[in-house]
Scaffold this motif. Structure first.
Motif, PDB file in Angstrom:
ATOM      1  N   SER A 192       9.589 -15.900 -13.390  1.00  0.00           N
ATOM      2  CA  SER A 192       8.836 -15.120 -14.414  1.00  0.00           C
ATOM      3  C   SER A 192       9.906 -15.100 -15.337  1.00  0.00           C
ATOM      4  N   TYR A 193      10.729 -14.252 -15.429  1.00  0.00           N
ATOM      5  CA  TYR A 193      12.102 -14.058 -16.176  1.00  0.00           C
ATOM      6  C   TYR A 193      12.505 -15.405 -16.584  1.00  0.00           C
ATOM      7  N   ASP A 194      12.359 -16.803 -16.034  1.00  0.00           N
ATOM      8  CA  ASP A 194      13.060 -17.528 -16.689  1.00  0.00           C
ATOM      9  C   ASP A 194      12.366 -18.526 -17.712  1.00  0.00           C
ATOM     10  N   CYS A 195      10.600 -17.860 -17.613  1.00  0.00           N
ATOM     11  CA  CYS A 195       9.890 -18.518 -18.453  1.00  0.00           C
ATOM     12  C   CYS A 195       9.771 -17.543 -19.154  1.00  0.00           C
ATOM     13  N   GLY A 196      10.561 -16.323 -19.966  1.00  0.00           N
ATOM     14  CA  GLY A 196      10.606 -15.553 -20.962  1.00  0.00           C
ATOM     15  C   GLY A 196       9.742 -14.715 -20.813  1.00  0.00           C
ATOM     16  N   ALA A 197       9.421 -14.212 -19.726  1.00  0.00           N
ATOM     17  CA  ALA A 197       8.401 -12.976 -19.279  1.00  0.00           C
ATOM     18  C   ALA A 197       9.441 -11.714 -19.771  1.00  0.00           C
ATOM     19  N   THR A 202       5.946  -9.083 -16.397  1.00  0.00           N
ATOM     20  CA  THR A 202       6.318  -9.863 -15.066  1.00  0.00           C
ATOM     21  C   THR A 202       5.449  -8.810 -13.774  1.00  0.00           C
ATOM     22  N   PHE A 203       5.522  -7.800 -14.117  1.00  0.00           N
ATOM     23  CA  PHE A 203       5.244  -6.556 -13.677  1.00  0.00           C
ATOM     24  C   PHE A 203       3.349  -6.538 -13.145  1.00  0.00           C
ATOM     25  N   TRP A 204       3.077  -6.716 -14.810  1.00  0.00           N
ATOM     26  CA  TRP A 204       1.840  -7.417 -14.936  1.00  0.00           C
ATOM     27  C   TRP A 204       1.081  -8.275 -14.028  1.00  0.00           C
ATOM     28  N   GLU A 205       1.516  -9.341 -14.167  1.00  0.00           N
ATOM     29  CA  GLU A 205       1.277 -10.227 -13.954  1.00  0.00           C
ATOM     30  C   GLU A 205       1.386 -11.199 -12.934  1.00  0.00           C
ATOM     31  N   VAL A 206       2.325 -11.031 -12.357  1.00  0.00           N
ATOM     32  CA  VAL A 206       2.965 -11.206 -11.177  1.00  0.00           C
ATOM     33  C   VAL A 206       3.308  -9.857 -10.040  1.00  0.00           C
ATOM     34  N   THR A 207       4.291  -8.860  -9.975  1.00  0.00           N
ATOM     35  CA  THR A 207       4.262  -8.249  -9.106  1.00  0.00           C
ATOM     36  C   THR A 207       2.767  -7.685  -8.563  1.00  0.00           C
ATOM     37  N   LEU A 208       1.916  -6.506  -9.484  1.00  0.00           N
ATOM     38  CA  LEU A 208       0.746  -5.893  -9.161  1.00  0.00           C
ATOM     39  C   LEU A 208      -0.114  -6.997  -8.503  1.00  0.00           C
ATOM     40  N   PRO A 209      -0.360  -8.405  -8.958  1.00  0.00           N
ATOM     41  CA  PRO A 209      -1.113  -8.618  -7.975  1.00  0.00           C
ATOM     42  C   PRO A 209      -1.497  -9.258  -6.579  1.00  0.00           C
ATOM     43  N   LEU A 210       0.241  -9.232  -6.037  1.00  0.00           N
ATOM     44  CA  LEU A 210       0.420  -9.661  -5.257  1.00  0.00           C
ATOM     45  C   LEU A 210       0.584  -8.394  -4.262  1.00  0.00           C
ATOM     46  N   CYS A 211       0.209  -7.594  -5.048  1.00  0.00           N
ATOM     47  CA  CYS A 211       0.766  -5.774  -4.267  1.00  0.00           C
ATOM     48  C   CYS A 211      -0.775  -5.540  -3.739  1.00  0.00           C
ATOM     49  N   ARG A 212      -2.191  -6.789  -4.120  1.00  0.00           N
ATOM     50  CA  ARG A 212      -3.037  -6.595  -4.073  1.00  0.00           C
ATOM     51  C   ARG A 212      -3.719  -5.603  -3.025  1.00  0.00           C
ATOM     52  N   PRO A 213      -3.375  -6.907  -1.955  1.00  0.00           N
ATOM     53  CA  PRO A 213      -3.554  -6.322  -0.179  1.00  0.00           C
ATOM     54  C   PRO A 213      -3.284  -5.011   0.271  1.00  0.00           C
ATOM     55  N   GLY A 214      -1.802  -4.909  -0.097  1.00  0.00           N
ATOM     56  CA  GLY A 214      -1.529  -3.879   0.208  1.00  0.00           C
ATOM     57  C   GLY A 214      -2.005  -2.274  -0.570  1.00  0.00           C
ATOM     58  N   ILE A 215      -2.760  -2.345  -1.913  1.00  0.00           N
ATOM     59  CA  ILE A 215      -2.849  -1.305  -2.788  1.00  0.00           C
ATOM     60  C   ILE A 215      -5.196  -1.185  -1.828  1.00  0.00           C
ATOM     61  N   TRP A 216      -5.785  -2.714  -1.649  1.00  0.00           N
ATOM     62  CA  TRP A 216      -6.773  -2.765  -0.664  1.00  0.00           C
ATOM     63  C   TRP A 216      -6.813  -1.620  -0.044  1.00  0.00           C
ATOM     64  N   ALA A 217      -5.906  -2.369   1.185  1.00  0.00           N
ATOM     65  CA  ALA A 217      -5.698  -1.811   2.254  1.00  0.00           C
ATOM     66  C   ALA A 217      -5.786   0.030   2.420  1.00  0.00           C
ATOM     67  N   GLY A 218      -4.976   0.297   1.873  1.00  0.00           N
ATOM     68  CA  GLY A 218      -4.540   1.789   1.295  1.00  0.00           C
ATOM     69  C   GLY A 218      -5.795   2.260   0.951  1.00  0.00           C
ATOM     70  N   THR A 219      -6.512   1.496  -0.016  1.00  0.00           N
ATOM     71  CA  THR A 219      -7.877   2.354  -0.182  1.00  0.00           C
ATOM     72  C   THR A 219      -8.372   2.568   0.660  1.00  0.00           C
ATOM     73  N   LEU A 220      -8.249   1.850   1.313  1.00  0.00           N
ATOM     74  CA  LEU A 220      -9.764   1.859   2.417  1.00  0.00           C
ATOM     75  C   LEU A 220      -9.339   2.569   3.332  1.00  0.00           C
ATOM     76  N   LEU A 221      -7.834   2.236   4.303  1.00  0.00           N
ATOM     77  CA  LEU A 221      -7.842   4.001   5.076  1.00  0.00           C
ATOM     78  C   LEU A 221      -7.520   5.027   4.843  1.00  0.00           C
ATOM     79  N   VAL A 222      -7.313   5.415   3.682  1.00  0.00           N
ATOM     80  CA  VAL A 222      -7.581   6.363   2.954  1.00  0.00           C
ATOM     81  C   VAL A 222      -8.673   7.400   2.833  1.00  0.00           C
ATOM     82  N   PHE A 223      -9.984   6.282   1.713  1.00  0.00           N
ATOM     83  CA  PHE A 223     -11.119   6.645   1.851  1.00  0.00           C
ATOM     84  C   PHE A 223     -11.693   6.720   2.855  1.00  0.00           C
ATOM     85  N   VAL A 224     -11.833   6.209   3.788  1.00  0.00           N
ATOM     86  CA  VAL A 224     -12.697   6.709   5.096  1.00  0.00           C
ATOM     87  C   VAL A 224     -12.257   7.627   5.954  1.00  0.00           C
TER      88      VAL A 224
END
Length: 291
Positions: A192-197, A202-224
């Motif tokens: 992403s950096y090499d492409c000029g981002a 890079t955080f918004w379009e690469v890192t954050l989407p790849l963190c979604r599984p952990g965010i979803w799992a943590g959200t479900l655990l904490v809510f329940v």
């Protein structure tokens, strides 16, 4: 050369091997739930369970708006706890996973230690901190951020309940997001950096989407887990605005009304299951959209 054996659930040998443990686990899971459901159709007389098989308990539940008001408060508190845990936990997990990779094993030990520490001791420790002479109340008063309503401290208020819930449940959010962060392929970020981002893009379009599984799992655990929280409300919340967990505990223990406690528990479980299924459905749609 390692030979890979393809096992499928229509394999009789596999079914025969898995059947004993599966039957035991299902039996020990379903038996208490079935007993809980059966108790909802009984009544209590003079603190004794009477097997009458009628709808008296369910009529009492649906004719008492108080119970559903507590259910709504519990859902709101659990949702707010998820938001606060995500706001606090994501930066912590991201920092631990990206800035302290050399201490990865030490960080995992510390996070696991947070799960092993007794929740009762951690929760009651907040009473001293949130008391009228505690450091938090002293700081808030010094900054003129609180009024006379907090002369006796934050303890025994809904704010104290929320602080206790966030404190006890945030390790689940941090740990799940942390696992997602450390599993991100760094080559994708470098590409992403090499492409000029920029770093933000890079955080918004690469890192954050790849963190979604952990965010979803943590959200479900904490809510329940937040739906069943009762220690925080009783220990540092003062019991002034009970949640479903505290209501169920009091109904079974103090009031000794097992059918009513069972009915309230069944309602909470049904609501939790519906929310979980909706959550899983949303997660699948999110994964499909991401593709």
């Amino acid at each position: 050369m390692v030979k890979i054996v393809d096992k499928r659930w229509n394999d009789r040998e596999l079914l025969a091997a898995a059947a004993p443990s599966s039957i035991i686990q299902i039996a020990f899971l379903m038996a208490p739930l079935l007993m809980l459901l059966v108790l909802t159709f009984q009544v209590m007389e003079f603190f004794q369970l009477v097997w009458v098989w009628d709808l008296t308990t369910w009529k009492e539940v649906f004719n008492t708006p108080y119970y559903f008001g507590i259910l709504l408060d519990t859902l709101m508190m659990a949702a707010l706890c998820v938001v606060l845990c995500l706001i606090i936990g994501f930066p912590v997990a991201y920092g631990l996973g990206t800035r302290f990779r050399a201490f990865e094993n030490h960080i995992k030990v510390l996070i696991i230690f947070a799960f092993l520490t007794d929740a009762v001791l951690k929760t009651y420790g907040w009473v001293i901190v949130l008391d009228q002479n505690g450091v938090i109340n002293w700081a808030l008063k010094g900054l003129h951020l609180v009024g006379p309503e907090f002369d006796h401290g934050i303890v025994f208020t809904p704010y104290a309940t929320m602080i206790g819930m966030v404190y006890n449940l945030i390790p689940f959010m941090i740990f799940t997001i942390y696992l997602s962060v450390i599993n991100i392929d760094r080559d994708l970020i470098q590409a992403s950096y090499d492409c000029g981002a920029s770093k933000f893009r890079t955080f918004w379009e690469v890192t954050l989407p790849l963190c979604r599984p952990g965010i979803w799992a943590g959200t479900l655990l904490v809510f329940v887990l937040g739906l069943g929280a009762f220690l925080e409300e009783r220990a540092i919340g003062g019991g002034k605005e009970p949640l479903m967990g505290s209501l169920i505990h009091n109904t079974f223990g103090t009031r000794v009304n097992w059918p009513l406690g069972s009915a309230i528990t069944v309602i909470l479980m049904i609501v939790a299951i519906v929310i979980i299924f909706a959550f899983v459905r949303t997660y699948r749609l999110d994964k499909y959209a991401a593709r």
